[in-house]
Design a protein around this motif. Structure first.
Motif, PDB file in Angstrom:
ATOM      1  N   SER A   1       0.735  -1.192  -0.128  1.00 55.36           N
ATOM      2  CA  SER A   1       0.087  -0.272  -0.200  1.00 55.36           C
ATOM      3  C   SER A   1       0.507   1.320   0.317  1.00 55.36           C
TER       4      SER A   1
ATOM      5  N   GLU B   1       1.559   6.939  -6.476  1.00 54.44           N
ATOM      6  CA  GLU B   1       1.166   8.109  -7.127  1.00 54.44           C
ATOM      7  C   GLU B   1       2.402   8.980  -7.354  1.00 54.44           C
TER       8      GLU B   1
ATOM      9  N   ASP C   1      -8.635   1.879  -9.184  1.00 54.60           N
ATOM     10  CA  ASP C   1      -7.425   1.538  -7.734  1.00 54.60           C
ATOM     11  C   ASP C   1      -6.448   0.741  -8.524  1.00 54.60           C
TER      12      ASP C   1
ATOM     13  N   ARG D   1      -4.815  -0.860  -6.886  1.00 55.94           N
ATOM     14  CA  ARG D   1      -4.228  -1.961  -5.916  1.00 55.94           C
ATOM     15  C   ARG D   1      -4.776  -3.569  -6.345  1.00 55.94           C
TER      16      ARG D   1
ATOM     17  N   ARG E   1      -5.828   4.104   1.382  1.00 55.74           N
ATOM     18  CA  ARG E   1      -6.167   3.453   0.557  1.00 55.74           C
ATOM     19  C   ARG E   1      -7.970   3.342   0.303  1.00 55.74           C
ATOM     20  N   ASP E   2      -8.115   3.066   2.487  1.00 53.43           N
ATOM     21  CA  ASP E   2      -8.956   1.905   1.681  1.00 53.43           C
ATOM     22  C   ASP E   2     -10.672   3.318   1.724  1.00 53.43           C
TER      23      ASP E   2
ATOM     24  N   GLY F   1      -9.499   6.130   0.938  1.00 49.14           N
ATOM     25  CA  GLY F   1      -9.773   7.190  -0.018  1.00 49.14           C
ATOM     26  C   GLY F   1      -8.995   8.235   0.188  1.00 49.14           C
TER      27      GLY F   1
END
Length: 513
Positions: free
Chosen positions: A59, A66, A103, A105, A412-413, A415
């Motif tokens: 993650s 990014e 995403d 991921r 990330r979960d 946002g």
């Protein structure tokens, strides 16, 4: 006997004769069961990505990718503890995710599964270049191998060690061919050379299994020229290119990051009991004992020797890292269990397989389940995500802690946007461990103090550059709340924030001004 009866008998004899000349390879190709099971394994692996949490380091490295695409400079705007290969391994997936507006991921998950398919397919093509292995029944082992490289990783799926294992497997098969002095086609040379080079570029510790396999190939082939086989030259050129590129493009890694890592991370070791007495060591021992007992009294073939040496080399690299962490052990456990599966399902003779009976699948199943449990371990931080999900959309998040699992994959979960240039405030934690576990002289103590001041400076700069909406303060580990309150400047920065609630010792602060 009638003419019709004679014709029918001749037809049956011809069918039996035809079946006798059908190779195991052709039977595998025509038998749907192994392919259906392999497809089921990959389908289950894809489904599991929705239920197994995203790995903490993966993650963070997606965040790194990014930011690099946004123009930020690695080891300047972004502080990553590992060499650039760690970031660049995920960069294509991040770029594709941005292009597709998904995403990254999910892109990385697909990328890893495709890499697993490519790796196993390359290995299957390479081993069939040997007349001896071309006649083997590879179906059950192919299912086992697919499970080892896609399901077994669990929470370490996508880690650099997972990638390095997949890229190394075709090279292992080529080393086995070299041991038997068999010719290797150009396509196999290129795949093996690039794969071994990528594996070596991830971590210098991985030079141990590669070196052992190369040396064994030369000894068994009775020719030191095998050390200079084209795949080895390709791997060496790739590693040299990556090293020179790192020096030219990222000199800060050598001038800033590596001294920090050397003095605070590499300077100490976990206790020997943690390094050696763990589930990974037990899994490795069980796999190697199974290989030994199954091949007792027989000469192992080159493929098994290469796999055992590679597993042993990865074991040495695991122990040399002196941490005992699960993800460090994946290459060792994966290659060892592949060697065990090869011995029990392919290499053993028919009498030995009959003697084992149901013991073989039971051993494999028990080893797999125990390994999956080992690799599914994670740091429990409590329901922090549930506590902050409804506070605001896309919050900017800062975590005051040395525990990376608090912030990742949380950011990330939900946002959110990660504020810090670091994955976590690791200098303060590693500096404390250095003082506790080693003898620190005056010069080293001064350097450690300078590193702490540098990390504090980075934290304040990041805070002011992108003021966080939510700040998580870890009071359970290392007393971060007390640390902040003792610092006038940090306390001033946190004045506009109020406590929302505390979860498992973690204070959740929200900006009110």
């Amino acid at each position: 006997m009638s003419l019709e009866s004679s014709s029918e008998s001749s037809s049956k004899i011809a069918d039996v004769s035809h079946q006798a000349h059908v190779s195991p390879h052709d039977r595998e190709r025509s038998a749907p069961t192994p392919w259906l099971l392999i497809g089921a394994v990959f389908g289950l692996a894809l489904l599991m990505r929705e239920f197994v949490p995203l790995n903490t380091d993966v993650s963070w490295l997606l965040v790194v990718g990014e930011r690099m695409l946004d123009g930020q400079h690695l080891y300047g705007d972004i502080i990553e503890i590992n060499p650039p290969m760690a970031a660049f391994a995920y960069l294509p997936g991040v770029a594709l995710g941005r292009l597709l507006d998904v995403d990254p991921r999910h892109v990385i998950d697909i990328q890893l599964l495709l890499l697993a398919v490519a790796s196993l397919y390359a290995v299957s093509r390479i081993v069939r270049l040997s007349p001896a292995w071309a006649q083997a029944n590879w179906g059950p082992f192919a299912v086992w191998a697919a499970a080892v490289v896609t399901l077994l990783p669990m929470h370490v799926f996508g880690q650099r060690e997972h990638m390095a294992t997949l890229t190394f497997l075709p090279a292992l098969a080529v080393y086995a061919l070299r041991s038997d002095r068999l010719s290797v086609p150009l396509w196999a040379i290129l795949i093996a050379g690039l794969g071994a080079g990528i594996t070596l570029a991830f971590k210098p510790f991985f030079a141990v299994p590669v070196a052992l396999c190369m040396l064994a190939s030369a000894v068994r082939a009775r020719s030191w020229l095998v050390l200079f086989a084209p795949e080895n030259i390709i791997a060496g050129v790739l590693v040299a290119t990556v090293s020179i590129g790192t020096y030219l493009l990222y000199p800060e890694y050598f001038t800033v990051t590596y001294p920090l890592v050397r003095d605070t991370y590499l300077s100490w070791s976990m206790p020997l009991s943690v390094i050696f007495l763990n589930a990974a060591s037990l899994l490795f021992a069980v796999a190697m004992l199974s290989v030994l007992l199954t091949t007792w009294g027989r000469t192992p073939d080159s493929l098994l020797i290469a796999a055992v040496l590679a597993a042993g080399g990865f074991a040495i690299s695991f122990f040399l890292q002196r941490r005992g962490w699960a993800y460090h052990s994946y290459p060792m456990v994966a290659v060892a269990t592949l060697a065990m599966g090869y011995t029990l399902l392919v290499a053993g003779d028919a009498p030995s397989r009959r003697r084992l009976g149901l013991a073989a699948p039971l051993i494999l199943a028990a080893t797999f389940l125990f390994g999956a449990q080992w690799f599914n371990g994670n740091v429990y931080v409590g329901p922090v995500r549930q506590a902050i999900e409804g506070l605001m959309p896309h919050p900017r998040i800062l975590v005051l802690s040395g525990e990376a699992a608090i912030g990742h994959p949380l950011v990330r979960d939900v946002g959110g946007v990660w504020v810090s240039r670091q994955e976590n405030l690791w200098l303060r934690v590693f500096g404390r461990l250095t003082r506790e576990k080693t003898s620190v002289d005056a010069a080293t103590a001064a350097r450690l103090n300078d590193y702490l001041a540098l990390e504090r400076k980075w934290l304040i700069e990041d805070f002011r550059k992108l003021p966080p909406d939510i700040v998580l303060v870890d009071n359970l580990r290392d007393g971060w709340g007390d640390w902040v309150r003792a610092d006038a400047e940090l306390s001033q920065l946190l004045k506009p924030y109020s406590l929302v609630r505390s979860v498992e010792g973690i204070d959740i602060l929200r900006r009110t001004e």
